[in-house]
Design a protein around this motif. Structure first.
Motif, mmCIF file in Angstrom:
data_model
loop_
_atom_site.group_PDB
_atom_site.id
_atom_site.type_symbol
_atom_site.label_atom_id
_atom_site.label_comp_id
_atom_site.label_asym_id
_atom_site.label_seq_id
_atom_site.Cartn_x
_atom_site.Cartn_y
_atom_site.Cartn_z
ATOM 1 N N GLN A 71 32.284 47.330 50.773
ATOM 2 C CA GLN A 71 33.316 47.137 49.739
ATOM 3 C C GLN A 71 34.463 46.290 50.275
ATOM 4 N N ALA A 72 34.774 46.471 51.567
ATOM 5 C CA ALA A 72 35.871 45.696 52.154
ATOM 6 C C ALA A 72 35.507 44.212 52.190
ATOM 7 N N ASP A 73 34.232 43.907 52.543
ATOM 8 C CA ASP A 73 33.777 42.511 52.569
ATOM 9 C C ASP A 73 33.919 41.917 51.160
ATOM 10 N N ALA A 74 33.421 42.720 50.167
ATOM 11 C CA ALA A 74 33.436 42.209 48.788
ATOM 12 C C ALA A 74 34.867 42.057 48.294
ATOM 13 N N GLN A 75 35.759 42.955 48.746
ATOM 14 C CA GLN A 75 37.119 42.858 48.215
ATOM 15 C C GLN A 75 37.873 41.641 48.758
ATOM 16 N N VAL A 76 37.656 41.274 50.035
ATOM 17 C CA VAL A 76 38.366 40.074 50.512
ATOM 18 C C VAL A 76 37.822 38.827 49.802
ATOM 19 N N ILE A 77 36.525 38.838 49.502
ATOM 20 C CA ILE A 77 35.968 37.702 48.747
ATOM 21 C C ILE A 77 36.533 37.712 47.316
ATOM 22 N N GLY A 78 36.648 38.936 46.767
ATOM 23 C CA GLY A 78 37.238 39.081 45.424
ATOM 24 C C GLY A 78 38.671 38.581 45.392
ATOM 25 N N LEU A 79 39.409 38.842 46.470
ATOM 26 C CA LEU A 79 40.803 38.373 46.551
ATOM 27 C C LEU A 79 40.843 36.849 46.497
ATOM 28 N N LEU A 80 39.934 36.232 47.271
ATOM 29 C CA LEU A 80 39.884 34.759 47.285
ATOM 30 C C LEU A 80 39.527 34.217 45.905
ATOM 31 N N ASP A 81 38.576 34.883 45.252
ATOM 32 C CA ASP A 81 38.150 34.456 43.928
ATOM 33 C C ASP A 81 39.335 34.512 42.951
ATOM 34 N N THR A 82 40.126 35.582 43.051
ATOM 35 C CA THR A 82 41.320 35.709 42.199
ATOM 36 C C THR A 82 42.315 34.599 42.518
ATOM 37 N N PHE A 83 42.514 34.358 43.817
ATOM 38 C CA PHE A 83 43.470 33.314 44.225
ATOM 39 C C PHE A 83 43.053 31.961 43.653
ATOM 40 N N PHE A 84 41.771 31.609 43.803
ATOM 41 C CA PHE A 84 41.303 30.319 43.276
ATOM 42 C C PHE A 84 41.461 30.277 41.752
ATOM 43 N N ALA A 85 41.149 31.408 41.095
ATOM 44 C CA ALA A 85 41.258 31.444 39.628
ATOM 45 C C ALA A 85 42.715 31.246 39.211
ATOM 46 N N GLU A 86 43.636 31.864 39.940
ATOM 47 C CA GLU A 86 45.046 31.744 39.549
ATOM 48 C C GLU A 86 45.603 30.360 39.833
ATOM 49 N N LEU A 87 44.977 29.669 40.796
ATOM 50 C CA LEU A 87 45.386 28.276 41.033
ATOM 51 C C LEU A 87 44.785 27.358 39.969
ATOM 52 N N GLY A 88 43.749 27.840 39.308
ATOM 53 C CA GLY A 88 43.045 27.000 38.333
ATOM 54 C C GLY A 88 41.973 26.146 39.000
ATOM 55 N N LEU A 89 41.542 26.580 40.196
ATOM 56 C CA LEU A 89 40.557 25.810 40.960
ATOM 57 C C LEU A 89 39.144 26.206 40.566
ATOM 58 N N GLU A 90 38.350 25.208 40.194
ATOM 59 C CA GLU A 90 36.947 25.491 39.871
ATOM 60 C C GLU A 90 36.078 24.708 40.850
ATOM 61 N N GLU A 91 34.786 24.771 40.660
ATOM 62 C CA GLU A 91 33.855 23.966 41.454
ATOM 63 C C GLU A 91 33.998 24.178 42.956
ATOM 64 N N VAL A 92 34.384 25.378 43.365
ATOM 65 C CA VAL A 92 34.353 25.714 44.785
ATOM 66 C C VAL A 92 33.236 26.729 44.928
ATOM 67 N N ASP A 93 32.264 26.411 45.793
ATOM 68 C CA ASP A 93 31.078 27.264 45.876
ATOM 69 C C ASP A 93 31.184 28.244 47.028
ATOM 70 N N LEU A 94 30.792 29.457 46.744
ATOM 71 C CA LEU A 94 30.777 30.493 47.774
ATOM 72 C C LEU A 94 29.385 30.554 48.396
ATOM 73 N N GLU A 95 29.327 30.418 49.726
ATOM 74 C CA GLU A 95 28.054 30.574 50.445
ATOM 75 C C GLU A 95 28.162 31.811 51.317
ATOM 76 N N ILE A 96 27.120 32.629 51.317
ATOM 77 C CA ILE A 96 27.173 33.839 52.151
ATOM 78 C C ILE A 96 25.895 33.988 52.981
ATOM 79 N N ASN A 97 26.044 34.732 54.048
ATOM 80 C CA ASN A 97 24.891 35.016 54.908
ATOM 81 C C ASN A 97 25.206 36.286 55.693
ATOM 82 N N SER A 98 24.197 36.842 56.327
ATOM 83 C CA SER A 98 24.467 37.916 57.272
ATOM 84 C C SER A 98 23.896 37.485 58.613
#
Ligand code: HAM
Length: 458
Positions: free
Chosen positions: A163-190
């Motif tokens: 949940q902590a991993d997902a929440q920091v990614i969620g925070l970034l997603d909110t930040f980008f949304a509030e800036l109005g930034l689109e077309e930024v792709d999230l890549e993940i791996n383990s």
């Protein structure tokens, strides 16, 4: 022949002289890879930083500031002596007390050091910290890559939950949304944990063994010390070999697989789209399990705007107890370039919720009402120029205030006034004590995306 030799000698003396002179002149300029930030860009950065700190505070993060330089050993142990940062990019110097110090090349190691030194393990967990700090790396200068650059980052200590991993990614997603930034792709791996990585390293060495002799010098060393990093090599031949290398995802132990599956399902639940990238390994040695990057094609070859992941062994590695961690850092200069490329204003400049228009006899009441509304969290403007009512309406228009309230003697005496919405001229007769609640409710309804155009150049 001897005349030619003489001529060559003369040319070389002259060119040495010119180079020395040039260097002397250049030394008066800002060092290579550093930039002056002038008022216009500083304003854009402030707007970005405001949005970031606001988002972080809403997610329960507190700000931390750590020293600009640390003992070199911290980065060697924290970031890892096999990483490019430690091997080639650190600004290291010896101080007058004969200590080896290094200008911070990244923030996580310093923040983890502060976590240990300040006894934050006794704070209620998780400890959630954000920062806005300049970093220093001796890198080849190009667009989006500097030797002094700024990072906005977050670190969470004390939770091993996906949940902590997902929440920091969620925070970034909110930040980008509030800036109005689109077309930024999230890549993940383990990239797994030390236990499952042993088998994976073995598989990588077996895969690379027949070709390692033809790979770049760095990969020879990586092959011995950390073959995972070979997947990240930008050299054409090494890069082409990486495409068919075994995937870490096939070697994850049960714990790491479940952790990663959970991260993905939390992202799905939050409707955050992502792309699995089995070659994503990151350039720092402290990562375990989840790693991620936000990438864009707009920022040229420096397409990574933000990078992060889990680092469960870092605190122990630098002398603390065994505390898991997860976080990210985003490059401010790359973010500005991205915003420019997407034609998005650099930040959210708030429009006034209200302009209180007044007369000389009620100016003090307007000031007083504005004071309490501003304290309640609203943005309120009032006239301090002694302007006519007409000029005040013009000013409210220019500022794009959402509402105007005309505060005359009658309004003050009956403690009621007409709240006029500038977009359609509609009016509501309200008690002055209710104005704050009304405006707060109205603000909630409005989209967060109302921003003022601020164009910028890097
Ligand atoms: P990093 O990937 O080395 O990670 O850097 C994070 C971001 O800083 C990059 O995605 C990029 O936007 C920016 N950046 C890096 N180098 C430069 C440069 N030379 N010029 C301009 N921007 C640059 C870290 O630093 C980790 N500490 C991130 C982290 C935090 N992981 C967990 N917590």
């Amino acid at each position: 022949m001897s005349v030619l030799k003489c001529f060559d000698g003369l040319v070389s003396v002259i060119s040495d002289f010119i180079a020395r002179e040039m260097e002397a002149v250049m030394n008066l300029n800002a060092p290579r890879g550093t930039r002056d930030i002038l008022p216009e860009e500083a304003e854009q950065r402030r707007a970005l930083e405001r949005t970031f700190s606001d988002v972080c505070e809403r997610y329960g993060f507190g700000e931390i500031r750590v020293p600009t330089f640390e003992h070199t050993e911290l980065f060697v142990r924290g970031v890892g002596d096999a990483s490019d940062i430690v091997r080639k990019e650190m600004y290291t110097f010896t101080d007058k007390g004969d200590r080896s110090l290094t200008l911070r090349p990244e923030g996580t190691a310093g923040v983890a050091r502060a976590y240990v030194e300040q006894g934050m393990s006794s704070w209620p967990a998780p400890v959630k910290l954000w920062y806005n700090m300049n970093m220093f790396r001796y890198e080849k200068m190009q667009k989006g890559r500097y030797r002094e650059f700024w990072q906005l980052g977050c670190e969470v200590f004390g939770s091993d939950s996906p949940q902590a991993d997902a929440q920091v990614i969620g925070l970034l997603d909110t930040f980008f949304a509030e800036l109005g930034l689109e077309e930024v792709d999230l890549e993940i791996n383990s990239i797994g944990c030390p236990a499952c990585r042993t088998d994976y390293h073995k598989a990588l060495r077996e895969y690379y063994a027949p070709n390692v002799k033809d790979m770049c010098e760095d990969c020879h060393e990586r092959y011995e010390r950390n073959p995972l990093r070979m997947l990240d090599c930008k050299e054409t031949y090494c890069h082409s070999l990486a495409q068919k290398a075994p995937s870490q995802l096939d070697y994850l132990c049960d714990e790491c697989r479940v952790h990663f599956d959970n991260v993905k399902s939390y992202l799905d639940m939050m409707e955050i789209s992502y792309r699995l990238n089995a070659r994503l390994v990151r350039g720092l040695d402290y990562y375990t399990k989840t790693v991620f990057e936000f990438v864009s094609s707009h920022v040229g070859t420096q397409g990574t705007i933000c990078g992060g992941g889990r680092y469960d062994g870092l605190v122990r590695e630098i002398g603390g107890i065994d505390v898991p961690g997860v976080g990210f850092a985003l490059g401010v200069e790359r973010l500005l370039l991205e915003l420019d490329a997407q034609n998005v204003p650099a930040g959210k400049v708030q429009r006034p919720d209200l302009f209180i228009a007044s007369f000389p006899s009620t100016a003090a009441n307007a000031l007083d009402l504005a004071q309490s509304l501003i304290r309640s969290g609203l943005k309120v403007e009032t006239d301090v120029m002694g302007r006519s009512l007409k000029a005040q309406f013009k000013a409210a228009d220019r500022m794009e205030a959402y509402y105007v309230l005309v505060l005359g003697d009658t309004e003050v005496s009956i403690s009621r006034g007409k709240l006029r919405r500038l977009s359609d001229g509609s009016e509501q007769d309200v008690p002055l004590t209710a104005v704050g609640t009304l405006l707060h409710n109205d603000r909630k309804k409005r989209s967060v995306a109302e921003t003022e155009e601020v164009r910028f150049e890097l």
